[in-house]
Design a protein around this motif. Structure first.
Motif, PDB file in Angstrom:
ATOM      1  N   PRO A  80      -3.096  24.857 -18.924  1.00 55.84           N
ATOM      2  CA  PRO A  80      -1.963  24.869 -17.998  1.00 55.84           C
ATOM      3  C   PRO A  80      -2.320  24.963 -16.520  1.00 55.84           C
ATOM      4  N   ASP A  81      -3.498  25.464 -16.180  1.00 50.37           N
ATOM      5  CA  ASP A  81      -3.871  25.576 -14.769  1.00 50.37           C
ATOM      6  C   ASP A  81      -4.559  24.322 -14.253  1.00 50.37           C
ATOM      7  N   ASN A 109       5.687  16.529 -20.855  1.00 49.26           N
ATOM      8  CA  ASN A 109       5.688  17.474 -19.744  1.00 49.26           C
ATOM      9  C   ASN A 109       7.117  17.935 -19.445  1.00 49.26           C
ATOM     10  N   GLN A 110       7.665  18.756 -20.309  1.00 50.23           N
ATOM     11  CA  GLN A 110       9.008  19.292 -20.093  1.00 50.23           C
ATOM     12  C   GLN A 110       8.895  20.599 -19.319  1.00 50.23           C
ATOM     13  N   LEU A 161       9.978  31.310 -13.414  1.00 49.62           N
ATOM     14  CA  LEU A 161       9.881  29.944 -13.919  1.00 49.62           C
ATOM     15  C   LEU A 161       8.465  29.393 -13.757  1.00 49.62           C
ATOM     16  N   ALA A 162       7.816  29.745 -12.664  1.00 49.11           N
ATOM     17  CA  ALA A 162       6.464  29.255 -12.423  1.00 49.11           C
ATOM     18  C   ALA A 162       5.519  29.695 -13.530  1.00 49.11           C
ATOM     19  N   SER A 163       5.721  30.888 -14.046  1.00 44.89           N
ATOM     20  CA  SER A 163       4.888  31.380 -15.140  1.00 44.89           C
ATOM     21  C   SER A 163       5.113  30.558 -16.400  1.00 44.89           C
ATOM     22  N   GLY A 164       6.367  30.193 -16.667  1.00 46.65           N
ATOM     23  CA  GLY A 164       6.674  29.363 -17.827  1.00 46.65           C
ATOM     24  C   GLY A 164       5.988  28.010 -17.759  1.00 46.65           C
ATOM     25  N   ASN A 165       5.829  27.489 -16.564  1.00 45.01           N
ATOM     26  CA  ASN A 165       5.146  26.201 -16.393  1.00 45.01           C
ATOM     27  C   ASN A 165       3.634  26.317 -16.573  1.00 45.01           C
ATOM     28  N   ARG A 166       3.113  27.531 -16.667  1.00 41.67           N
ATOM     29  CA  ARG A 166       1.681  27.754 -16.866  1.00 41.67           C
ATOM     30  C   ARG A 166       1.408  28.446 -18.199  1.00 41.67           C
ATOM     31  N   ASP A 167       2.370  28.380 -19.106  1.00 42.75           N
ATOM     32  CA  ASP A 167       2.256  29.044 -20.402  1.00 42.75           C
ATOM     33  C   ASP A 167       1.275  28.294 -21.300  1.00 42.75           C
ATOM     34  N   PRO A 168       0.151  28.925 -21.683  1.00 38.82           N
ATOM     35  CA  PRO A 168      -0.838  28.237 -22.521  1.00 38.82           C
ATOM     36  C   PRO A 168      -0.324  27.949 -23.934  1.00 38.82           C
ATOM     37  N   MET A 169       0.757  28.620 -24.349  1.00 37.69           N
ATOM     38  CA  MET A 169       1.327  28.295 -25.660  1.00 37.69           C
ATOM     39  C   MET A 169       2.162  27.013 -25.592  1.00 37.69           C
TER      40      MET A 169
END
Length: 135
Positions: free
Chosen positions: A66-67, A76-77, A53-61
């Motif tokens: 994102p960082d 911000n969903q 899930l953490a990766s999904g919150n940093r998805d540039p698409m």
């Protein structure tokens, strides 16, 4: 913190951005009850699947820069409380309560001592161990 003191109405957006940046559950295991296809990849029934899930919150698409921590980030969903049928049942309620409580209180003027709180050494469930601040 100075910006939040000047404009406390930003607090709900800041809380959502904190949840996007440092969500409490970074990954979860799921086991499908049937063969499934995810973006062209077949996942067999009963296979262990790790959802990051953490990766999904940093998805540039999905998120611009994102960082970068942006307390006024629009739309911000995040996945801080999961989603769909796996939405944390208690997540949104306390979240709204946090917003109300934080609007009523002023942000702390002092930071925790040192470089920050010690974090749990757990890949799935993140968060600080005891966090003490002085007000």
């Amino acid at each position: 913190m100075d910006r939040l003191r000047r404009d406390p109405e930003l607090l709900p957006l800041a809380v959502e951005e904190l949840l996007r940046n440092e969500l409490p559950v970074h990954m979860r295991e799921r086991i499908p009850h049937a063969d499934i296809d995810v973006a062209g990849t077949k996942i067999p029934q009963h296979a262990s699947v790790i959802l990051v899930l953490a990766s999904g919150n940093r998805d540039p698409m999905r998120f611009h820069e994102p960082d970068r921590f942006e307390p006024t980030r629009p739309d911000n969903q995040h996945l801080g409380f999961g989603s769909g049928i796996h939405l944390c049942y208690g997540g949104p309620g306390p979240d709204r309560g946090i917003h109300r409580a934080q609007r009523a209180a002023s942000p702390p003027r002092q930071r925790p001592p040192g470089r920050g709180p010690p974090y749990r050494q757990n890949a799935m469930l993140r968060g600080p161990r005891p966090l003490s601040i002085q007000l």
